[in-house]
Design a protein around this motif. Structure first.
Motif, short mmCIF file in Angstrom:
data_model
loop_
_atom_site.label_atom_id
_atom_site.label_comp_id
_atom_site.label_asym_id
_atom_site.label_seq_id
_atom_site.Cartn_x
_atom_site.Cartn_y
_atom_site.Cartn_z
N VAL A 95 88.02 77.69 -30.01
CA VAL A 95 86.57 77.43 -29.99
C VAL A 95 85.96 76.93 -28.67
O VAL A 95 85.07 77.59 -28.18
N ALA A 99 83.28 79.01 -26.43
CA ALA A 99 82.16 78.39 -26.15
C ALA A 99 82.11 78.39 -24.42
O ALA A 99 80.85 78.32 -23.90
N THR A 276 73.70 83.32 -26.82
CA THR A 276 73.19 82.88 -28.15
C THR A 276 74.16 83.62 -29.38
O THR A 276 74.51 82.79 -30.08
N ASP A 279 77.31 81.66 -29.24
CA ASP A 279 77.10 80.57 -29.96
C ASP A 279 77.47 80.62 -31.62
O ASP A 279 78.04 79.92 -32.11
N ALA A 280 76.79 81.80 -32.02
CA ALA A 280 76.79 82.00 -33.29
C ALA A 280 78.29 82.27 -33.84
O ALA A 280 78.84 81.77 -34.95
N CYS A 282 80.75 80.92 -32.38
CA CYS A 282 81.72 79.92 -32.59
C CYS A 282 81.27 79.01 -33.94
O CYS A 282 82.23 78.21 -34.38
N THR A 283 80.21 79.06 -34.19
CA THR A 283 79.68 78.41 -35.51
C THR A 283 80.55 79.04 -36.69
O THR A 283 80.99 78.54 -37.45
N MET A 284 80.71 80.39 -36.63
CA MET A 284 81.32 81.14 -37.65
C MET A 284 82.80 80.97 -37.86
O MET A 284 83.47 80.68 -38.76
N TRP A 286 84.07 77.99 -36.96
CA TRP A 286 84.38 76.62 -37.63
C TRP A 286 84.15 76.59 -38.98
O TRP A 286 84.61 76.20 -40.08
N LYS A 287 83.17 77.73 -39.47
CA LYS A 287 82.96 77.87 -40.92
C LYS A 287 84.19 78.42 -41.46
O LYS A 287 84.56 77.93 -42.88
#
Length: 302
Positions: A95, A99, A276, A279-280, A282-284, A286-287
């Motif tokens: 990640v 990022a 952007t 970033d989405a 990277c969030t996914m 982690w999810k």
């Protein structure tokens, strides 16, 4: 301690600590050591007349040695197993690398290209912002499978021997598993064994991403688009990620100065993307990692 509990703790430890520079600036990382061994084998045995047989014997020997080392390390106890698993599971560093591409792209197009060149094998010199973002997102999705879910899966199935065998095969594939004149024959065994070891983890990764992104209803489309990928496994997490964050991935890109016309994944979605959307992604990542951790805890409980 059960393997599932050990894996849960290893996942958490990796997420917290990542790859500490103070340690790996002083000691060679185990993955680096594996790479050196494979590089030596490539120089020693991939001679003027490389053959599939030689390459298959080489990867078989490496698998045997890795398995034996895993068995020996297993006798050192659960703490050692947790530490080794945390070192060889690369969620935090994955990640962080993805990022950095978003951060670079926000600074300038050349900096975005410089950052994405560290994690992709395609040509980056002429990339626009959307191509940079696609490269970062695709690399993140594929490496979630190769660098996190697959090693975790094989640790869960076969403990440290399974983890070390997977890592040596995956490292060999990344170094010699290419259809180049030098490696097409010699790397054949490593590439095919890596495909086999990633069959289940790649599809599991796609399920985790689809579940985390709320797009399980699109599983049929994900499976169809995954089948169009040049790899039997990499297309699964890529197709799931494309739908989870609603972007178009893959498409034409250049390798060694030659443009290749790969089909679009989720082609009806947004083609104009940037930091952007990274970033989405990277969030996914982690999810999906979180869903994997919950699954490990459930397995540990039952």
């Amino acid at each position: 301690m059960s393997t599932a509990i050990a894996l849960s703790l290893a996942l958490i430890l990796d997420a917290i600590a990542g790859e500490p520079k103070w340690l790996w600036s002083r000691l060679p990382h185990p993955a680096v050591l594996m790479g050196r061994v494979i590089g030596w084998c490539d120089q020693k045995f991939n001679t003027q007349a490389p053959s599939r047989t030689t390459g298959i014997l080489m990867i078989a020997a490496l698998v045997f040695v890795a398995g034996c080392i895993g068995v020996l390390l297993s006798y050192l106890g659960s703490v050692v197993g947790i530490l080794i698993a945390a070192i060889l599971i690369a969620q935090r560093s994955l990640v962080d690398h993805v990022a950095r591409v978003a951060s670079g792209l926000r600074m300038s197009l050349p900096e975005g290209r410089r950052q994405v060149a560290m994690i992709v094998g395609r040509d980056t010199r002429d990339m626009d912002a959307s191509a940079i973002a696609r490269g970062a997102i695709e690399s993140g999705a594929e490496n979630l499978s190769d660098g996190v879910i697959a090693p975790a899966f094989w640790f869960l199935v076969a403990g440290l021997p399974g983890l070390l065998i997977y890592k040596i095969v995956n490292t060999a594939d990344s170094m010699i598993g290419y259809l180049t004149p030098r490696h097409a024959a010699f790397g054949y065994g490593a590439a095919k064994l890596d495909d086999l070891l990633n069959l289940v983890p790649a599809r599991l990764t796609a399920l985790l991403i689809a579940f985390a992104g709320g797009v399980l209803r699109d599983w049929k489309a994900i499976s169809q688009e995954a089948g169009q990928h040049r790899s039997p496994n990499a297309g699964w997490p890529e197709a799931a990620m494309a739908r989870a964050i609603n972007v178009a991935l893959s498409g034409p890109r250049a390798y060694e100065g030659e443009m290749r016309d790969f089909p679009w994944v989720n082609g009806q979605a947004n083609h104009t993307i940037g930091a952007t959307q990274i970033d989405a992604a990277c969030t996914m990542l982690w999810k999906a990692w979180g869903k994997a951790l919950v699954l490990c805890v459930i397995i540990a409980l039952f």
